[in-house]
Design a protein around this motif. Structure first.
Motif, PDB file in Angstrom:
ATOM      1  N   SER A 140      26.363  -2.911 -13.921  1.00 40.59           N
ATOM      2  CA  SER A 140      25.415  -2.451 -15.215  1.00 40.59           C
ATOM      3  C   SER A 140      25.747  -1.204 -15.556  1.00 40.59           C
ATOM      4  N   GLN A 141      26.423  -0.376 -14.948  1.00 37.44           N
ATOM      5  CA  GLN A 141      26.706   0.894 -15.417  1.00 37.44           C
ATOM      6  C   GLN A 141      27.713   0.839 -16.156  1.00 37.44           C
ATOM      7  N   TRP A 142      28.947  -0.242 -15.819  1.00 36.06           N
ATOM      8  CA  TRP A 142      30.072  -0.393 -16.873  1.00 36.06           C
ATOM      9  C   TRP A 142      29.595  -0.902 -18.096  1.00 36.06           C
ATOM     10  N   PHE A 143      28.438  -1.845 -18.459  1.00 34.27           N
ATOM     11  CA  PHE A 143      28.018  -2.105 -19.599  1.00 34.27           C
ATOM     12  C   PHE A 143      27.414  -1.031 -20.338  1.00 34.27           C
ATOM     13  N   ALA A 144      26.708  -0.170 -19.545  1.00 34.40           N
ATOM     14  CA  ALA A 144      25.956   0.889 -20.169  1.00 34.40           C
ATOM     15  C   ALA A 144      27.107   2.028 -20.691  1.00 34.40           C
ATOM     16  N   ASP A 145      28.184   1.962 -20.201  1.00 35.78           N
ATOM     17  CA  ASP A 145      29.411   2.815 -20.773  1.00 35.78           C
ATOM     18  C   ASP A 145      29.879   2.411 -21.855  1.00 35.78           C
ATOM     19  N   GLN A 146      29.430   1.159 -22.289  1.00 34.73           N
ATOM     20  CA  GLN A 146      30.069   0.418 -23.483  1.00 34.73           C
ATOM     21  C   GLN A 146      29.205   0.567 -24.489  1.00 34.73           C
ATOM     22  N   GLY A 147      28.446   1.390 -24.260  1.00 42.13           N
ATOM     23  CA  GLY A 147      27.478   2.022 -25.532  1.00 42.13           C
ATOM     24  C   GLY A 147      25.805   1.471 -25.352  1.00 42.13           C
ATOM     25  N   PHE A 148      25.421   0.681 -24.144  1.00 42.50           N
ATOM     26  CA  PHE A 148      24.122   0.365 -24.333  1.00 42.50           C
ATOM     27  C   PHE A 148      23.303   0.919 -23.170  1.00 42.50           C
ATOM     28  N   ALA A 149      22.003   1.003 -23.384  1.00 41.66           N
ATOM     29  CA  ALA A 149      20.979   1.345 -22.434  1.00 41.66           C
ATOM     30  C   ALA A 149      20.778   0.132 -21.704  1.00 41.66           C
ATOM     31  N   VAL A 150      20.972   0.178 -20.404  1.00 43.28           N
ATOM     32  CA  VAL A 150      21.083  -1.321 -19.286  1.00 43.28           C
ATOM     33  C   VAL A 150      19.957  -1.033 -18.464  1.00 43.28           C
ATOM     34  N   VAL A 151      18.992  -2.172 -18.517  1.00 44.36           N
ATOM     35  CA  VAL A 151      17.745  -2.247 -17.777  1.00 44.36           C
ATOM     36  C   VAL A 151      17.967  -3.318 -16.615  1.00 44.36           C
ATOM     37  N   VAL A 152      17.767  -3.026 -15.431  1.00 43.84           N
ATOM     38  CA  VAL A 152      17.471  -4.116 -14.185  1.00 43.84           C
ATOM     39  C   VAL A 152      16.107  -4.088 -13.766  1.00 43.84           C
ATOM     40  N   ALA A 153      15.332  -5.049 -13.938  1.00 44.95           N
ATOM     41  CA  ALA A 153      13.855  -5.329 -13.832  1.00 44.95           C
ATOM     42  C   ALA A 153      13.836  -6.327 -12.584  1.00 44.95           C
ATOM     43  N   ASP A 154      13.197  -6.326 -11.579  1.00 45.38           N
ATOM     44  CA  ASP A 154      12.731  -7.221 -10.331  1.00 45.38           C
ATOM     45  C   ASP A 154      11.311  -7.403 -10.579  1.00 45.38           C
ATOM     46  N   GLY A 155      11.021  -8.540 -11.276  1.00 43.67           N
ATOM     47  CA  GLY A 155       9.683  -8.771 -11.745  1.00 43.67           C
ATOM     48  C   GLY A 155       9.044  -9.716 -10.459  1.00 43.67           C
ATOM     49  N   ARG A 156       7.789 -10.104 -10.781  1.00 43.71           N
ATOM     50  CA  ARG A 156       7.298 -11.131  -9.820  1.00 43.71           C
ATOM     51  C   ARG A 156       8.281 -12.205  -9.636  1.00 43.71           C
ATOM     52  N   GLY A 157       7.980 -12.633  -8.267  1.00 52.18           N
ATOM     53  CA  GLY A 157       9.023 -13.959  -7.877  1.00 52.18           C
ATOM     54  C   GLY A 157      10.187 -13.192  -7.034  1.00 52.18           C
ATOM     55  N   GLU A 165       2.538  -1.591 -16.128  1.00 55.17           N
ATOM     56  CA  GLU A 165       1.079  -1.312 -15.291  1.00 55.17           C
ATOM     57  C   GLU A 165       1.267  -2.164 -14.009  1.00 55.17           C
ATOM     58  N   ARG A 166       2.254  -2.948 -13.803  1.00 55.51           N
ATOM     59  CA  ARG A 166       2.583  -3.895 -12.716  1.00 55.51           C
ATOM     60  C   ARG A 166       3.407  -3.120 -11.639  1.00 55.51           C
ATOM     61  N   CYS A 167       3.939  -2.000 -12.270  1.00 53.68           N
ATOM     62  CA  CYS A 167       4.901  -1.322 -11.496  1.00 53.68           C
ATOM     63  C   CYS A 167       6.218  -2.208 -10.870  1.00 53.68           C
ATOM     64  N   ILE A 168       6.710  -2.791 -11.915  1.00 54.59           N
ATOM     65  CA  ILE A 168       7.904  -3.473 -11.533  1.00 54.59           C
ATOM     66  C   ILE A 168       9.293  -2.655 -11.319  1.00 54.59           C
ATOM     67  N   PRO A 169       9.608  -3.051 -10.127  1.00 53.79           N
ATOM     68  CA  PRO A 169      10.804  -2.088  -9.654  1.00 53.79           C
ATOM     69  C   PRO A 169      12.156  -2.171 -10.765  1.00 53.79           C
ATOM     70  N   SER A 192       0.774  -1.320   0.024  1.00 55.28           N
ATOM     71  CA  SER A 192      -0.129  -0.052  -0.052  1.00 55.28           C
ATOM     72  C   SER A 192       0.776   1.076   0.388  1.00 55.28           C
ATOM     73  N   ASP A 193       2.269   1.181   0.037  1.00 54.84           N
ATOM     74  CA  ASP A 193       2.947   2.373  -0.189  1.00 54.84           C
ATOM     75  C   ASP A 193       4.151   2.425  -1.216  1.00 54.84           C
ATOM     76  N   ILE A 194       3.668   3.261  -2.188  1.00 54.86           N
ATOM     77  CA  ILE A 194       4.505   3.376  -3.296  1.00 54.86           C
ATOM     78  C   ILE A 194       5.114   4.750  -3.241  1.00 54.86           C
ATOM     79  N   ASP A 195       5.400   5.502  -2.281  1.00 55.97           N
ATOM     80  CA  ASP A 195       6.095   6.531  -1.894  1.00 55.97           C
ATOM     81  C   ASP A 195       7.564   6.453  -1.915  1.00 55.97           C
ATOM     82  N   LEU A 196       7.889   5.503  -1.496  1.00 51.06           N
ATOM     83  CA  LEU A 196       9.280   5.038  -1.147  1.00 51.06           C
ATOM     84  C   LEU A 196       9.684   4.694  -2.537  1.00 51.06           C
ATOM     85  N   PRO A 197      11.114   4.941  -2.625  1.00 52.54           N
ATOM     86  CA  PRO A 197      11.551   4.508  -4.096  1.00 52.54           C
ATOM     87  C   PRO A 197      11.728   2.985  -4.517  1.00 52.54           C
TER      88      PRO A 197
END
Length: 704
Positions: A509-526, A463-467, A378-383
């Protein structure tokens, strides 16, 4: 920071410093009188050998209590296979003193070093070796400090007097395959129980686990690079096969034994043991399907147990650090999710609501329970990835310590709190010692400063607000650089939260980004940290649920970030490796290349406690195992795939990758296999860890 030019690259520094953990203080313990704090730390950010230190709470002075170099006369450690396996189970890559235990007064520390027994007097800062029969593991002083118990590779549990006058067997195995006082494979790997014996508060006896691995099937881990070396025999309880038989015994110091009795047929897993002065010993025992468990008390005169609480869940029941336990007033402390909220319960009172997702209990005081929690459903104000510390006491539930938007952990005792906090914008962690709310000391870190700065942008995606966290190349300019090829960088499975409010976990993840990528880390369900419903949504469907959330996070974030959805790669290790291979096999319309490290390709080859919790028993649900296996999907491969696996891995054995590779070859599907000789499920070897990063970048750039 090092100035050695041979080390002046992030991959080399990252590997050499064990992900910047070397030199950072860890493993804190507070003396009950609040006089001192014990902890481990090496001398520098490149020296892996931990020393035992103390901090004087009155003066803030740090002092060495035990130095491995001095105790071993400058010699190298000699680790037994059992100790190496134990460190593998705990993901321990450092050296020197990697663990210790204190007596009841917090003045005597016991630890193993090179399979030998040592103690340190924390008041004087002197250490010495005690007579012992090793190689040994897990020494623990009695609360009164008179004896030190330890287990050894012969399967014995032994006692040595702390004054150095005697060493004797307390109990010995009847045959090969039996161990006393050691946690079995499943307990270490999956239950977060790394010990096999517990002292009584009065120091007059112990509760001791006996594990018999005779029923467990044998696997053989060979070293193909050295064909003259005999394969290592491993007792591995794969899904659907027998586990080790675990019993529990009360042992007097004279060797007298009384078996602790419960219905082991119905509840074979010994998951938790708690023995304090606040009540009778507590056991938490689980059914094999983990949908029912019992908390039982032990009659220390007879070994009989009495049911205190029975718990059921139609999906599964989780295990948590710090519970079950007693309050000083004799109330039971536990964490449950019967109300569909992960809640703290004391006695029959639920103390937290849906604004908090309780993670662990780290201390119980005379009037309060101290616990960690993330934001509830019920708390989505925290990051995303925030974790805080709380007190449940006479004034209700209040913040125990302020860690802002970061993440926090703590150890508490004797009126002192050792508070570790992180921030997504600052390297490493800050460790402060507090008396009440007053900071009385800061424990220094010798960890190296990373050569790059992580810049995660946190979002709740789709829609599922995946961190999620997004990383763009340093200096990226959208008008100049346009859309970027995407690299998904998940773990994505149980127990593996990647999106955290900390800096160092995001450096790769930042190092891979600095090689020319947009890197995405997603914590889905589970993944942990949201709600019981979120974590249990993967029941019987690893593949469908976790993969769909990666797709949804990608598409949701593309509405804001410069993601080229026509060039999407994915990389991961362990469950992340499974998810990466799954992505290119089942969703080649979304994912265009994958690096899959140590993947579980067939869950019938993975262990009982983990796999059966999520997928059920293979004899009862063979269709679930088939649906979640990568092997049948081999003919579908149409994208570049690199498989990486350590040939010495005894957790996710190399057979996983080899079977998938064989199926791909049989289907005529080109792929790349990178075998790592002598490497386990961890990759602590500096050159291996460094070059793995470089090879992955090269492969992904070529593929995309």
């Amino acid at each position: 920071m090092t100035t050695d030019s041979s080390a002046a690259t992030f991959p080399r520094q990252y590997a050499r410093t064990l992900r910047y953990t070397v030199g950072a203080p860890r493993s804190f313990a507070v003396a009950p009188d609040g006089a001192r704090v014990a902890f481990l730390r090496s001398r520098s950010g490149t020296d892996r050998a931990n020393l035992l230190w103390t901090l004087d709470a009155a003066t803030g002075e740090e002092r060495i209590a035990a130095d491995p170099a001095a105790l071993l006369g400058g010699g190298e450690e000699d680790l037994s296979p059992a100790e190496k396996a134990r460190r593998e189970r705990s993901r321990e890559g450092s050296a020197g003193i990697v663990g210790y235990a204190l007596d009841g007064s917090g003045t005597l520390a016991a630890f193993a070093l090179s399979g030998r027994l040592f103690t340190a007097d924390l008041r004087t800062g002197t250490a010495r070796e005690l007579p012992a029969t090793g190689p040994l593991v897990d020494p623990r002083p009695a609360p009164d400090g008179v004896h030190v118990a330890y287990a050894n590779t012969a399967g014995e549990l032994r006692l040595s007097r702390a004054d150095g006058t005697a060493d004797r067997v307390l109990v010995a195995p009847e045959r090969a395959g039996v161990t006393w006082g050691q946690a079995e494979f499943i307990a270490q790997e999956e239950m977060d129980r790394d010990r096999g014996y517990w002292w009584s508060p009065d120091s007059d006896r112990l509760l001791v686990a006996r594990a018999d691995d005779a029923p467990v099937q044998r696997w053989w881990i060979a070293d193909p690079a050295n064909p003259g070396t005999a394969p290592a025999e491993v007792a591995y309880p794969a899904a659907g096969t027998p586990n080790a038989e675990v019993t529990l015994w009360l042992l007097g110091l004279d060797g007298a034994r009384t078996e602790v009795v419960w219905d082991r047929e119905a509840f074979p897993y010994l998951a938790r043991v708690h023995w304090s002065a606040n009540g009778a010993p507590l056991l938490l025992v689980q059914a094999r399907d983990q949908r029912s468990q019992q908390i039982r008390t032990v009659d220390t005169a007879t070994g009989a147990t009495e049911l205190l609480r029975a718990e059921q869940d139609p999906v599964w029941l989780d295990l948590f650090p710090g519970v079950p336990a007693w309050t000083p007033g004799g109330e039971l402390v536990r964490i449950d999710d019967e109300s569909q909220v992960r809640a703290l319960v004391v006695g029959d009172r639920q103390l937290t609501g849906d604004t908090l997702h309780v993670r662990s209990v780290f201390a119980i005081t005379d009037d309060s329970v101290l616990f960690s929690a993330s934001a509830g459903p019920s708390d989505i104000d925290l990051p995303p990835g925030w974790t805080g510390l709380f007190r449940a006491g006479p004034d209700g539930v209040t913040r125990f310590a302020d860690n802002g938007d970061g993440a926090a952990s703590a150890v508490h005792g004797g009126g002192l709190t050792v508070l570790s906090t992180t921030s997504a914008t600052q390297p490493g962690s800050t460790v402060r010692v507090l008396r009440g709310d007053e900071v009385i000391a800061t424990i220094a870190s010798h960890a190296e400063t990373p050569l790059l700065t992580a810049r995660p942008q946190f979002r709740f995606a789709g829609e599922r607000c995946i961190p999620s966290a997004v990383f763009l190349p340093t200096g990226y300019d959208r008008e100049r650089d346009g859309l970027l090829p995407v690299l998904m960088d998940p773990y994505g499975g149980p127990h593996g939260q990647r999106v955290v409010q900390a800096h160092n976990p995001h450096l790769t993840s930042q190092w891979f980004a600095d090689q020319g990528f947009a890197v995405v880390v997603a914590d889905g369900r589970g993944t942990p940290g949201r709600s019981p419903e979120w974590e249990k949504a993967i029941a019987f469907d690893f593949a469908g649920v976790t993969l769909q959330d990666q797709v949804d996070a990608l598409h949701g974030l593309a509405e804001e970030f410069p993601l080229d959805l026509g060039r999407v790669g994915i990389r991961g290790w362990s469950y992340g490796g499974y998810l990466s291979a799954l992505a290119v096999l089942r969703r080649p319309d979304v994912f265009h290349a994958a690096v899959s490290g140590a993947p579980v390709t067939d869950f019938g080859l993975y262990d009982t406690h983990y796999t059966e919790r999520y997928l059920g028993h293979p004899a009862e649900r063979p269709e679930v195992y088939q649906a979640n296996s990568l092997i049948p999907d081999a003919p579908k491969l149409e994208r570049p795939l690199m498989l990486v696996h350590g040939l010495a891995d005894d957790n996710v054995v190399a057979a996983h990758t080899l079977r998938l590779s064989s199926a791909l070859l049989a289907a005529g599907r080109a792929h790349t296999v990178l075998p790592l000789s002598g490497v386990t499920h961890m990759t602590p070897q500096e050159e291996v860890a460094e070059n793995l990063l470089l090879l992955q970048v090269e492969f992904l750039k070529n593929a995309l």
